[in-house]
Design a protein around this motif. Structure first.
Motif, PDB file in Angstrom:
ATOM      1  N   TRP A  89      -5.975   0.618   6.961  1.00 44.27           N
ATOM      2  CA  TRP A  89      -5.515   0.473   5.921  1.00 44.27           C
ATOM      3  C   TRP A  89      -6.775  -0.539   5.119  1.00 44.27           C
ATOM      4  CZ3 TRP A  89       0.203  -0.060   7.144  1.00 44.27           C
ATOM      5  CH2 TRP A  89       1.106   0.747   7.299  1.00 44.27           C
ATOM      6  N   LEU A  91      -6.487  -3.464   3.471  1.00 41.25           N
ATOM      7  CA  LEU A  91      -5.684  -4.118   2.569  1.00 41.25           C
ATOM      8  C   LEU A  91      -6.262  -5.203   1.534  1.00 41.25           C
ATOM      9  CD1 LEU A  91      -2.725  -4.642   3.612  1.00 41.25           C
ATOM     10  CD2 LEU A  91      -2.887  -6.960   4.356  1.00 41.25           C
ATOM     11  N   LEU A  98       2.765  -0.487   0.116  1.00 40.02           N
ATOM     12  CA  LEU A  98       2.454  -0.520   0.863  1.00 40.02           C
ATOM     13  C   LEU A  98       3.803   0.768   1.266  1.00 40.02           C
ATOM     14  CD1 LEU A  98       2.160  -0.604   4.724  1.00 40.02           C
ATOM     15  CD2 LEU A  98       3.503  -2.838   3.982  1.00 40.02           C
ATOM     16  N   VAL A 124      -6.443  -1.922  10.842  1.00 40.73           N
ATOM     17  CA  VAL A 124      -6.568  -2.540   9.299  1.00 40.73           C
ATOM     18  C   VAL A 124      -7.745  -3.729   9.255  1.00 40.73           C
ATOM     19  CG1 VAL A 124      -5.149  -3.823   8.441  1.00 40.73           C
ATOM     20  CG2 VAL A 124      -3.806  -2.242   9.144  1.00 40.73           C
ATOM     21  N   ARG A 149      -1.336  -2.811  -0.313  1.00 42.91           N
ATOM     22  CA  ARG A 149      -1.373  -3.815  -1.216  1.00 42.91           C
ATOM     23  C   ARG A 149       0.223  -3.865  -0.590  1.00 42.91           C
ATOM     24  NH1 ARG A 149       0.629  -0.628  -6.044  1.00 42.91           N
ATOM     25  NH2 ARG A 149       2.469  -0.656  -6.442  1.00 42.91           N
ATOM     26  N   LEU A 181       1.998  -8.635   6.311  1.00 46.42           N
ATOM     27  CA  LEU A 181       1.815  -7.525   6.891  1.00 46.42           C
ATOM     28  C   LEU A 181       2.776  -7.241   7.843  1.00 46.42           C
ATOM     29  CD1 LEU A 181       0.734  -4.120   6.793  1.00 46.42           C
ATOM     30  CD2 LEU A 181      -0.947  -5.350   8.261  1.00 46.42           C
TER      31      LEU A 181
END
Length: 242
Positions: A89, A91, A98, A124, A149, A181
């Motif tokens: 992912w 970000l 999400l 991430v 996002r 997150l």
């Protein structure tokens, strides 16, 4: 703080990078995350003591810092882990929501509600730099993984990163994005610990800059007064004499 100031030899703690009088290492708490974490940091952030990307590296020792320089660009194979792009992912506010990503699921990645162990295949990537720098870095890594996002509910209110001017509402620091997150993935313990380290970093840095009134205002809305009262008292300036 400009790199020239750092290179001028201002005395600083070698770990927290704050002047020794306001060193926060006494309250340092390392955090282990249930997923792999990398920070793609613009080379302009590397020398800044206020950088939250550098703070992440100290608070999450297992994280990697990947320095981005337009003369030495990182390679995909050096960043993307064994889980491949499906488990990476990136970000960024321009990514997919999400909640939609979690609903779709990823190869080898279960829903986080199954427990922290379900995130072990997730990687991430956070992008750390100014907004223009971040957009440039995003273009370079576009396609390496899935852009994600955070939900609006995860980033409520104003940024607590009082060390730099936020040029637009809704702009948050890199570490605040990580905290949000973690909250969204129901990792409350990790989120709370990292938030405490972040807020202590901001509070001590404000004091080190001589912003006593602003530091007191920041402390009034911070959890560190209750979670780390001893260190807060140690950092507070002595009362003025008559």
């Amino acid at each position: 703080m400009a790199r020239s100031v750092v290179l001028r030899g201002v005395p600083r703690c070698p770990h927290c990078q704050i002047a020794p009088r306001w060193c926060v290492c006494e309250g340092a708490r390392a955090v282990a995350l249930p997923f792999a974490l990398d920070v793609l940091m613009h080379n302009g952030e590397v020398w800044k003591p206020t950088s939250t990307g550098n703070l992440i590296r100290r608070v999450v020792p297992a994280s990697r810092r990947i320095v981005w320089h337009n003369q030495c660009l990182p390679r995909r194979e050096d960043v993307v882990g064994n889980g491949g792009a499906d488990a990476l992912w990136i970000l960024h506010p321009r990514g997919e929501a999400l909640e939609d990503v979690l609903r779709d699921g990823l190869d080898g990645l279960e829903q986080p509600q199954a427990g922290a162990g379900a995130l072990k295949n997730l990687q991430v990537l956070l992008i750390d730099g100014t907004w223009s720098q971040s957009n440039e870095m995003l273009r370079h890594v576009d396609g390496w993984g899935r852009k994600v996002r955070l939900p609006v509910s995860a980033l409520r209110g104003e940024s607590r990163y009082w060390l730099r001017v936020q040029h637009s509402a809704g702009h948050f620091s890199t570490i605040e994005a990580l905290i949000a997150l973690l909250n969204a993935l129901d990792c409350a313990n990790e989120s709370d610990t990292i938030r405490g380290q972040f807020e202590m970093h901001v509070y001590a840095s404000l004091l080190a800059r001589g912003h006593k009134t602003r530091a007191a205002q920041f402390l009034a809305g911070s959890p560190i007064g209750a979670s780390m009262p001893g260190l807060v008292r140690k950092l507070q300036p002595a009362p003025a004499r008559d």
